[in-house]
Motif scaffolding. Structure first.
Motif, short mmCIF file in Angstrom:
data_model
loop_
_atom_site.label_atom_id
_atom_site.label_comp_id
_atom_site.label_asym_id
_atom_site.label_seq_id
_atom_site.Cartn_x
_atom_site.Cartn_y
_atom_site.Cartn_z
N LEU A 1 -4.77 -1.14 -5.22
CA LEU A 1 -3.36 -1.64 -4.72
C LEU A 1 -2.55 -2.39 -5.46
N PRO A 2 -1.19 -2.11 -5.85
CA PRO A 2 -0.67 -2.41 -6.71
C PRO A 2 -0.05 -3.84 -6.60
N ILE A 3 -0.73 -4.72 -6.00
CA ILE A 3 -0.39 -6.15 -5.94
C ILE A 3 -1.76 -7.30 -6.34
N HIS B 1 0.74 -1.15 -0.04
CA HIS B 1 0.06 -0.02 -0.07
C HIS B 1 0.94 1.16 0.05
N PRO B 2 0.70 2.16 -1.07
CA PRO B 2 1.53 3.23 -1.07
C PRO B 2 1.42 4.35 0.02
N TRP B 3 0.33 4.22 0.78
CA TRP B 3 0.08 5.21 2.10
C TRP B 3 0.38 4.55 3.31
N ALA B 4 0.85 3.53 3.37
CA ALA B 4 1.00 2.59 4.73
C ALA B 4 2.18 2.99 5.60
N SER B 5 2.52 4.38 5.73
CA SER B 5 3.55 4.82 6.27
C SER B 5 3.63 4.05 8.01
N GLY C 1 6.45 -0.89 -8.03
CA GLY C 1 5.85 0.22 -8.87
C GLY C 1 4.26 0.07 -8.72
N MET C 2 3.54 0.46 -10.15
CA MET C 2 2.01 0.34 -9.96
C MET C 2 1.52 -0.79 -10.67
N ASP C 3 2.20 -1.57 -11.36
CA ASP C 3 1.77 -2.60 -12.23
C ASP C 3 1.80 -3.86 -11.47
N ARG C 4 0.58 -4.36 -11.35
CA ARG C 4 0.54 -5.86 -10.61
C ARG C 4 1.29 -6.91 -11.18
N ALA C 5 1.24 -7.19 -12.48
CA ALA C 5 2.09 -8.21 -13.19
C ALA C 5 3.48 -8.02 -12.57
N ASP C 6 4.03 -6.81 -12.93
CA ASP C 6 5.42 -6.42 -12.59
C ASP C 6 5.93 -6.76 -11.19
#
Length: 406
Positions: A98-100, A14-18, A61-66
């Motif tokens: 979410l990117p996963i 999660h990009p905001w889960a600081s 990154g933001m691509d799930r497959a990557d």
């Protein structure tokens, strides 16, 4: 603590889960003390902010497959004994943002023979996608060791004050004055800007009006993006904006404060204030617009009128600013603060509460019954947390004994 872990991998999609990554950083320091190596797989900004706690950081990154390919590559390169999701419940929510891919990630981890664990910061139940033997650890004090019947094992993520850094390079205290340390997470700033919600533009004026009867100067030291808050209109409250600080300096700021304030009752900042014995306030807005107007009388107090009246959509209630309203929280089954005794260890005040909020805020800054009650509750929590295993110790055990759920 004899360690069976050689390497741990912490994953924070999660990009905001600081706050969640902060728990991982505390865990990595615990594990390093017993000779274990920790890696972090997270967004680039989290790697930059917390990377010094880890032997290696790897960017999503933001691509799930990557990202699935990156996870597989990092697991192959680091050969972790345990993979810890910083908060599996956030990954589990079907937001589409979410990117996963959860199922793919679990296949990679379990297929490699790693143990699987997660922190539960928010009390959101895991879905059936998670293996039944995944270890669940509840970071305390916010997870509350005094609560029974919740899934997961309570663990301590505290750090002694003696390890904290100095604050010599930061603004000094006003002579004879009081210091409030205010914190805003980067995700909250970005969302508020996207929603065009101007709460922070008016917050200094609101706080200044609440503290008007105090006979001591007050400094509001706000850790945000470095420029979030304007000056208070009458100069009775001195506002200082700070950019994000290193963990040791940030903790020292909290320890040195007379009061810690945030707009998020779920924030790790609240738990850290409890650790350090500093009274804390979480602002919230749960009043209807009629109640807001009534608390301020007629005419409405100037800053609140300027904030709300041009666009009454700004009066939409929130529990954690800007988007965590009661409805989404119920939808997520987010329960960490439900029937949780930790809520007596900090105050939740209405940001538009008028005279009642003014009295309560002044009381939290001075030697009052409300402040003494909060400090007493904090001491009870610290005593209970001291009886818990350290988070690193619990991860060592989980790496061997699959499943930490009672």
């Amino acid at each position: 603590m004899a360690s069976h872990i050689r390497t741990a991998l912490f994953v924070a999609p999660h990009p905001w889960a600081s706050g969640e990554v902060s728990t991982a950083a505390h865990s990595a320091r615990d594990l390093a003390a017993v000779g274990c190596t920790s890696h972090l797989l997270a967004s680039r900004q989290h790697g930059a902010a917390f990377g010094t706690a880890f032997a290696g950081t790897h960017s999503l990154g933001m691509d799930r497959a990557d990202n699935t390919a990156m996870l597989r590559r990092v697991v192959g390169e680091t050969s972790p004994d345990i993979v810890v999701f910083c908060d599996a419940a956030l990954v589990d929510t079907p937001t589409g943002s979410l990117p996963i891919d959860l199922a793919d990630a679990i296949d990679v981890i379990t297929g490699s023979g790693c143990r699987l664990a997660t922190f539960d910061h928010l009390g959101i139940p895991l879905s059936a996608a998670w293996p039944s033997d995944a270890a669940i650890l509840r970071p305390c004090p916010m997870g509350s060791p005094l609560m029974d019947g919740r899934p997961g094992r309570p663990v301590s993520v505290t750090r002694p004050v003696a390890e904290l850094g100095g604050i010599d390079d930061l603004p000094g205290r006003v002579p004879g004055g009081l210091r409030i340390v205010h914190t805003v997470a980067p995700w909250a700033i970005r969302l508020a800007i996207a929603l065009k919600h101007p709460l922070h533009m008016y917050l200094p004026a609101i706080v200044e009006s609440y503290l008007a009867d105090l006979d001591r100067p007050v400094q509001l030291l706000s850790v945000n993006n470095g420029s979030l808050l304007p000056a208070a209109p009458h100069g009775r409250l001195r506002v200082v904006n700070l950019p994000p600080q290193p963990a040791a300096v940030f903790d020292r700021l909290l320890a040195d404060a007379d009061l810690v304030v945030t707009e998020n009752p779920f924030a790790s900042t609240i738990g850290r204030a409890i650790d350090l014995g500093t009274p804390a306030v979480a602002w919230q807005h749960t009043l209807g617009i009629v109640d807001v107007l009534a608390t301020f009388g007629s005419p409405v107090a100037a800053p609140v009128a300027q904030l709300l009246m041009p666009d009454l959509s700004r009066a939409r209630p929130w529990i954690a600013f800007p988007t965590w309203t009661p409805e989404p929280i119920r939808g997520l089954s987010l329960s960490v603060l439900d029937d949780n005794p930790v809520t007596s260890a900090f105050a939740r005040l209405e940001v538009f509460g008028g005279a009642a909020s003014a009295t309560a805020l002044q009381g939290m800054l001075t030697d009052s019954p409300v402040r003494r009650g909060v400090l007493e509750a904090q001491e009870q929590f610290r005593a209970s947390v001291r009886q818990l295993p350290r988070v690193g110790e619990a991860l060592v055990e989980a790496s061997v004994n699959v499943g930490s759920t009672p």
